[in-house]
Design a protein around this motif. Sequence first.
Motif, PDB file in Angstrom:
ATOM      1  N   VAL A 133       0.854  -1.187   0.000  1.00  0.00           N
ATOM      2  CA  VAL A 133       0.000   0.000   0.000  1.00  0.00           C
ATOM      3  C   VAL A 133       0.888   1.235   0.000  1.00  0.00           C
ATOM      4  O   VAL A 133       1.669   1.456   0.950  1.00  0.00           O
ATOM      5  CB  VAL A 133      -0.945   0.015   1.227  1.00  0.00           C
ATOM      6  CG1 VAL A 133      -1.809   1.286   1.212  1.00  0.00           C
ATOM      7  CG2 VAL A 133      -1.829  -1.222   1.236  1.00  0.00           C
ATOM      8  N   ASP A 134       0.812   2.001  -1.085  1.00  0.00           N
ATOM      9  CA  ASP A 134       1.604   3.226  -1.250  1.00  0.00           C
ATOM     10  C   ASP A 134       3.093   2.975  -1.018  1.00  0.00           C
ATOM     11  O   ASP A 134       3.781   3.747  -0.341  1.00  0.00           O
ATOM     12  CB  ASP A 134       1.098   4.327  -0.312  1.00  0.00           C
ATOM     13  CG  ASP A 134      -0.325   4.761  -0.646  1.00  0.00           C
ATOM     14  OD1 ASP A 134      -0.693   4.705  -1.838  1.00  0.00           O
ATOM     15  OD2 ASP A 134      -1.065   5.142   0.272  1.00  0.00           O
ATOM     16  N   GLY A 135       3.585   1.861  -1.569  1.00  0.00           N
ATOM     17  CA  GLY A 135       5.017   1.561  -1.509  1.00  0.00           C
ATOM     18  C   GLY A 135       5.467   0.850  -0.254  1.00  0.00           C
ATOM     19  O   GLY A 135       6.641   0.484  -0.134  1.00  0.00           O
ATOM     20  N   THR A 136       4.574   0.624   0.706  1.00  0.00           N
ATOM     21  CA  THR A 136       4.926  -0.056   1.960  1.00  0.00           C
ATOM     22  C   THR A 136       4.369  -1.474   1.950  1.00  0.00           C
ATOM     23  O   THR A 136       3.169  -1.680   1.728  1.00  0.00           O
ATOM     24  CB  THR A 136       4.353   0.686   3.175  1.00  0.00           C
ATOM     25  OG1 THR A 136       4.886   2.015   3.208  1.00  0.00           O
ATOM     26  CG2 THR A 136       4.719  -0.026   4.472  1.00  0.00           C
ATOM     27  N   VAL A 137       5.247  -2.462   2.196  1.00  0.00           N
ATOM     28  CA  VAL A 137       4.823  -3.861   2.225  1.00  0.00           C
ATOM     29  C   VAL A 137       4.115  -4.140   3.543  1.00  0.00           C
ATOM     30  O   VAL A 137       4.700  -4.004   4.619  1.00  0.00           O
ATOM     31  CB  VAL A 137       6.028  -4.809   2.050  1.00  0.00           C
ATOM     32  CG1 VAL A 137       5.591  -6.262   2.157  1.00  0.00           C
ATOM     33  CG2 VAL A 137       6.720  -4.565   0.719  1.00  0.00           C
ATOM     34  N   ARG A 138       2.844  -4.531   3.463  1.00  0.00           N
ATOM     35  CA  ARG A 138       2.060  -4.819   4.658  1.00  0.00           C
ATOM     36  C   ARG A 138       2.146  -6.285   5.059  1.00  0.00           C
ATOM     37  O   ARG A 138       2.092  -6.618   6.245  1.00  0.00           O
ATOM     38  CB  ARG A 138       0.594  -4.436   4.417  1.00  0.00           C
ATOM     39  CG  ARG A 138       0.377  -2.956   4.094  1.00  0.00           C
ATOM     40  CD  ARG A 138       0.682  -2.065   5.288  1.00  0.00           C
ATOM     41  NE  ARG A 138       0.467  -0.660   5.014  1.00  0.00           N
ATOM     42  CZ  ARG A 138      -0.709  -0.042   5.143  1.00  0.00           C
ATOM     43  NH1 ARG A 138      -1.773  -0.727   5.531  1.00  0.00           N
ATOM     44  NH2 ARG A 138      -0.818   1.241   4.892  1.00  0.00           N
ATOM     45  N   SER A 139       2.244  -7.185   4.091  1.00  0.00           N
ATOM     46  CA  SER A 139       2.357  -8.618   4.391  1.00  0.00           C
ATOM     47  C   SER A 139       2.933  -9.330   3.176  1.00  0.00           C
ATOM     48  O   SER A 139       2.863  -8.830   2.049  1.00  0.00           O
ATOM     49  CB  SER A 139       1.000  -9.222   4.763  1.00  0.00           C
ATOM     50  OG  SER A 139       0.081  -9.102   3.687  1.00  0.00           O
ATOM     51  N   THR A 140       3.516 -10.506   3.424  1.00  0.00           N
ATOM     52  CA  THR A 140       4.106 -11.321   2.355  1.00  0.00           C
ATOM     53  C   THR A 140       3.753 -12.779   2.604  1.00  0.00           C
ATOM     54  O   THR A 140       3.743 -13.232   3.750  1.00  0.00           O
ATOM     55  CB  THR A 140       5.639 -11.156   2.307  1.00  0.00           C
ATOM     56  OG1 THR A 140       5.957  -9.783   2.082  1.00  0.00           O
ATOM     57  CG2 THR A 140       6.248 -11.978   1.178  1.00  0.00           C
ATOM     58  N   MET A 141       3.452 -13.504   1.530  1.00  0.00           N
ATOM     59  CA  MET A 141       3.092 -14.921   1.662  1.00  0.00           C
ATOM     60  C   MET A 141       3.584 -15.713   0.461  1.00  0.00           C
ATOM     61  O   MET A 141       3.811 -15.143  -0.616  1.00  0.00           O
ATOM     62  CB  MET A 141       1.575 -15.071   1.820  1.00  0.00           C
ATOM     63  CG  MET A 141       0.763 -14.479   0.700  1.00  0.00           C
ATOM     64  SD  MET A 141      -0.947 -14.063   1.169  1.00  0.00           S
ATOM     65  CE  MET A 141      -0.682 -12.570   2.150  1.00  0.00           C
ATOM     66  N   ASP A 142       3.770 -17.029   0.655  1.00  0.00           N
ATOM     67  CA  ASP A 142       4.199 -17.908  -0.437  1.00  0.00           C
ATOM     68  C   ASP A 142       3.082 -18.052  -1.464  1.00  0.00           C
ATOM     69  O   ASP A 142       1.904 -18.099  -1.107  1.00  0.00           O
ATOM     70  CB  ASP A 142       4.543 -19.308   0.090  1.00  0.00           C
ATOM     71  CG  ASP A 142       5.757 -19.306   0.997  1.00  0.00           C
ATOM     72  OD1 ASP A 142       6.541 -18.356   0.928  1.00  0.00           O
ATOM     73  OD2 ASP A 142       5.908 -20.265   1.775  1.00  0.00           O
ATOM     74  N   ASP A 169      -1.117 -20.335   3.042  1.00  0.00           N
ATOM     75  CA  ASP A 169      -1.360 -19.870   4.405  1.00  0.00           C
ATOM     76  C   ASP A 169      -2.798 -19.354   4.479  1.00  0.00           C
ATOM     77  O   ASP A 169      -3.097 -18.247   4.022  1.00  0.00           O
ATOM     78  CB  ASP A 169      -0.366 -18.766   4.761  1.00  0.00           C
ATOM     79  CG  ASP A 169      -0.449 -18.337   6.222  1.00  0.00           C
ATOM     80  OD1 ASP A 169      -1.550 -18.408   6.793  1.00  0.00           O
ATOM     81  OD2 ASP A 169       0.579 -17.905   6.770  1.00  0.00           O
ATOM     82  N   ARG A 170      -3.693 -20.163   5.057  1.00  0.00           N
ATOM     83  CA  ARG A 170      -5.119 -19.800   5.064  1.00  0.00           C
ATOM     84  C   ARG A 170      -5.367 -18.524   5.856  1.00  0.00           C
ATOM     85  O   ARG A 170      -6.176 -17.679   5.466  1.00  0.00           O
ATOM     86  CB  ARG A 170      -5.944 -20.954   5.623  1.00  0.00           C
ATOM     87  CG  ARG A 170      -7.440 -20.784   5.364  1.00  0.00           C
ATOM     88  CD  ARG A 170      -8.277 -21.924   5.907  1.00  0.00           C
ATOM     89  NE  ARG A 170      -9.671 -21.803   5.476  1.00  0.00           N
ATOM     90  CZ  ARG A 170     -10.234 -22.502   4.516  1.00  0.00           C
ATOM     91  NH1 ARG A 170      -9.528 -23.418   3.874  1.00  0.00           N
ATOM     92  NH2 ARG A 170     -11.505 -22.314   4.180  1.00  0.00           N
ATOM     93  N   GLY A 171      -4.689 -18.369   6.982  1.00  0.00           N
ATOM     94  CA  GLY A 171      -4.864 -17.169   7.784  1.00  0.00           C
ATOM     95  C   GLY A 171      -4.427 -15.921   7.045  1.00  0.00           C
ATOM     96  O   GLY A 171      -5.091 -14.876   7.100  1.00  0.00           O
ATOM     97  N   ALA A 172      -3.304 -16.028   6.324  1.00  0.00           N
ATOM     98  CA  ALA A 172      -2.775 -14.876   5.594  1.00  0.00           C
ATOM     99  C   ALA A 172      -3.702 -14.472   4.453  1.00  0.00           C
ATOM    100  O   ALA A 172      -3.958 -13.285   4.238  1.00  0.00           O
ATOM    101  CB  ALA A 172      -1.379 -15.196   5.064  1.00  0.00           C
ATOM    102  N   ILE A 173      -4.219 -15.457   3.704  1.00  0.00           N
ATOM    103  CA  ILE A 173      -5.080 -15.123   2.564  1.00  0.00           C
ATOM    104  C   ILE A 173      -6.436 -14.619   3.050  1.00  0.00           C
ATOM    105  O   ILE A 173      -7.056 -13.754   2.415  1.00  0.00           O
ATOM    106  CB  ILE A 173      -5.248 -16.340   1.615  1.00  0.00           C
ATOM    107  CG1 ILE A 173      -5.947 -15.934   0.316  1.00  0.00           C
ATOM    108  CG2 ILE A 173      -5.990 -17.464   2.291  1.00  0.00           C
ATOM    109  CD1 ILE A 173      -5.173 -14.989  -0.546  1.00  0.00           C
ATOM    110  N   ALA A 174      -6.909 -15.115   4.208  1.00  0.00           N
ATOM    111  CA  ALA A 174      -8.167 -14.619   4.762  1.00  0.00           C
ATOM    112  C   ALA A 174      -8.035 -13.149   5.135  1.00  0.00           C
ATOM    113  O   ALA A 174      -8.938 -12.331   4.878  1.00  0.00           O
ATOM    114  CB  ALA A 174      -8.583 -15.446   5.977  1.00  0.00           C
ATOM    115  N   SER A 175      -6.908 -12.791   5.753  1.00  0.00           N
ATOM    116  CA  SER A 175      -6.664 -11.396   6.116  1.00  0.00           C
ATOM    117  C   SER A 175      -6.537 -10.523   4.877  1.00  0.00           C
ATOM    118  O   SER A 175      -7.076  -9.407   4.822  1.00  0.00           O
ATOM    119  CB  SER A 175      -5.389 -11.299   6.957  1.00  0.00           C
ATOM    120  OG  SER A 175      -5.063  -9.948   7.242  1.00  0.00           O
TER     121      SER A 175
END
Length: 287
Positions: A189-198, A266-272
């Motif tokens: 978001v606006d150049g800032t990485v909020r989360s990363t997942m495989d 990662d189910r939790g990550a994709i849900a978020s």
Amino acid sequence: MLRNTIGRTIAAAAVLAVTVGCTAQAAVPDRPGSDGKPGTSAPAPEATPAPTRPAPATPSGKPKQKPAAPSASAEPAEVLMARGSKGAKVRELQARLAQIGWFDDTPTGTYGSVTAGAVKGFQTKRGLPVTGDTDTVTWQKLLGMTKKPTSDELAGRKVNKPSAKLDPRCLTGRVMCISKTSRTLSWVVDGTVRSTMDVRFGSQYTPTREGTFSVFAKSRDHVSTIYHTPMPYAMFFSGGQAVHYSADFAARGYNGASHGCANVRDRGAIASLFAQVRIGDKVVIHW
């Protein structure tokens, strides 16, 4: 009347493109591995090279000799680790390969077929001689792309993937920035990485499209109408291709592939992520 018929046909095609979706292709079945852990999958056997023809004979009856190739000035790369090797260095190799998505298992310290297959994949991707052995050139290339593994990584409790380099198209706005090189999805978001997942992609026969797209539909409990398999948290970006959770990816890792979608394990990550992404948000898929 003709104009109305054409309009109805186009609308029907658009609906079909959204609903068909994709799912995981048949993954490689579990086979006993040789990396010190049961149930790991070994790579497919290598093809046998075609026999070479003998050199044509000269009038004297002796084979014609090819001109000698110029001698290479560089020394051949020294093999540091290969099939059968064991120890802390092999464990470090496996942990470093895991950081960039090539080794999808717990480091064991045993260099078997799974490790050799991971090294082959890494060598192929980097344009190195594909041997499956870890020579000095392969090792130096890997060191330059990874960090020294932590004790948790060496024990298989955690994998610290280096942050993927953001494509310039991902630096503005709300973007699912997906790298085929690191096999990661970064929510930016606006150049800032909020989360990363495989993430996992389609095979060579059903590749995941590359380019810049927009999320045009979301479906929390989507089911593929072609393959009749669940695609939870689906976020469609190009026809039937979507970012979604994959139980197959969670179970088998990179031993399988999708039919074009970007799978998340990662189910939790994709849900978020699903809760944050809006219709119209950008999707960038790049190398």
